[in-house]
Design a protein around this motif. Sequence first.
Motif, PDB file in Angstrom:
ATOM      1  N   HIS A 105     -28.055 -15.280  30.992  1.00 40.02           N
ATOM      2  CA  HIS A 105     -28.458 -14.308  29.968  1.00 40.02           C
ATOM      3  C   HIS A 105     -29.017 -13.065  30.671  1.00 40.02           C
ATOM      4  O   HIS A 105     -30.232 -12.937  30.866  1.00 40.02           O
ATOM      5  N   ASP A 109     -28.042  -7.631  28.472  1.00 33.50           N
ATOM      6  CA  ASP A 109     -27.192  -8.192  27.417  1.00 33.50           C
ATOM      7  C   ASP A 109     -27.392  -7.405  26.129  1.00 33.50           C
ATOM      8  O   ASP A 109     -28.531  -7.143  25.722  1.00 33.50           O
ATOM      9  N   GLY A 115     -30.536 -15.513  22.397  1.00 30.60           N
ATOM     10  CA  GLY A 115     -30.045 -16.021  23.673  1.00 30.60           C
ATOM     11  C   GLY A 115     -28.738 -16.748  23.470  1.00 30.60           C
ATOM     12  O   GLY A 115     -28.396 -17.160  22.358  1.00 30.60           O
ATOM     13  N   PRO A 116     -27.971 -16.915  24.538  1.00 32.36           N
ATOM     14  CA  PRO A 116     -26.681 -17.590  24.430  1.00 32.36           C
ATOM     15  C   PRO A 116     -26.839 -19.086  24.260  1.00 32.36           C
ATOM     16  O   PRO A 116     -27.917 -19.640  24.461  1.00 32.36           O
ATOM     17  N   PRO A 120     -30.405 -22.792  29.643  1.00 36.04           N
ATOM     18  CA  PRO A 120     -30.858 -21.540  30.256  1.00 36.04           C
ATOM     19  C   PRO A 120     -30.962 -21.659  31.772  1.00 36.04           C
ATOM     20  O   PRO A 120     -31.263 -22.729  32.315  1.00 36.04           O
ATOM     21  N   ARG A 124     -33.325 -14.916  34.643  1.00 36.49           N
ATOM     22  CA  ARG A 124     -32.319 -14.078  34.006  1.00 36.49           C
ATOM     23  C   ARG A 124     -31.817 -13.027  35.004  1.00 36.49           C
ATOM     24  O   ARG A 124     -32.646 -12.315  35.611  1.00 36.49           O
ATOM     25  N   THR A 128     -25.344  -7.459  33.999  1.00 43.64           N
ATOM     26  CA  THR A 128     -24.120  -8.230  33.784  1.00 43.64           C
ATOM     27  C   THR A 128     -23.337  -8.374  35.079  1.00 43.64           C
ATOM     28  O   THR A 128     -22.748  -9.433  35.353  1.00 43.64           O
TER      29      THR A 128
END
Length: 245
Positions: A105, A109, A115-116, A120, A124, A128
Amino acid sequence: MTDSADSFDLAYVPGVTPDKWARKWREREPRVPLTLHQTPPFEATGLIHRGEVDAALLRLPIDRTGLHAIPLYTEQTVVVVPKDHLIAAADEVTPDELAEDVVLHPLDDTLDWDGPPGLPAIERPATTADAIVLVAAGVGLLVVPQSLARLHHRKDLTYRPISDVPESTVALSWPVTDDTPDLMEQFIGIVRGRTVNSTRGKQQPESARKTKKTPAKSQPAKAQPRKPGTRRGPAPAKGRKPRRR
């Protein structure tokens, strides 16, 4: 951004490709340069507020205080995986299928979620681009808009569509003012697909405007003066003499 109409400055975030609109701009405004500025996602609105650019192509959602925003298109969301991952064999995946995978993540983002799916990561990634490197190293997977997966393409990675997750909407944003500048109206018309002769676009030069000619009103035929000695009425039939009265 300048105070004169000598240029038009446009910011755009990674993954957005303004090339087709830039070509249209050069066709319609050959004397006004369009300057493109690629910017990180979270800096785009700040550039507009500070007057450093005239407008920006960015991803929603944003804080719209003092800003206009026209949604242009919505991208499909994909999951980026190593080519030897089991997901690479699927046509499409669901969030449940990522439940046992670490899903990165990144701090930049732009998808509208907390969050995806999946597990986790310990930390982070900052960007990207950093997350892509970690995916290639086998650290985890990454869920992003499809254009970002294409932007960071690597031979050892692939991506697949993922359903039931937020999608990314790209929008054109510019500052709220009392009167929208002509060049801004021109660019709005370009991204919305207006033709050059559109009444909402920039006005055409006087010499290029088509003027409608009002058709002349038909006038009744004027009666021709009668020669002396001629009589009114229809001519007598052939072979017969007029009867005397």
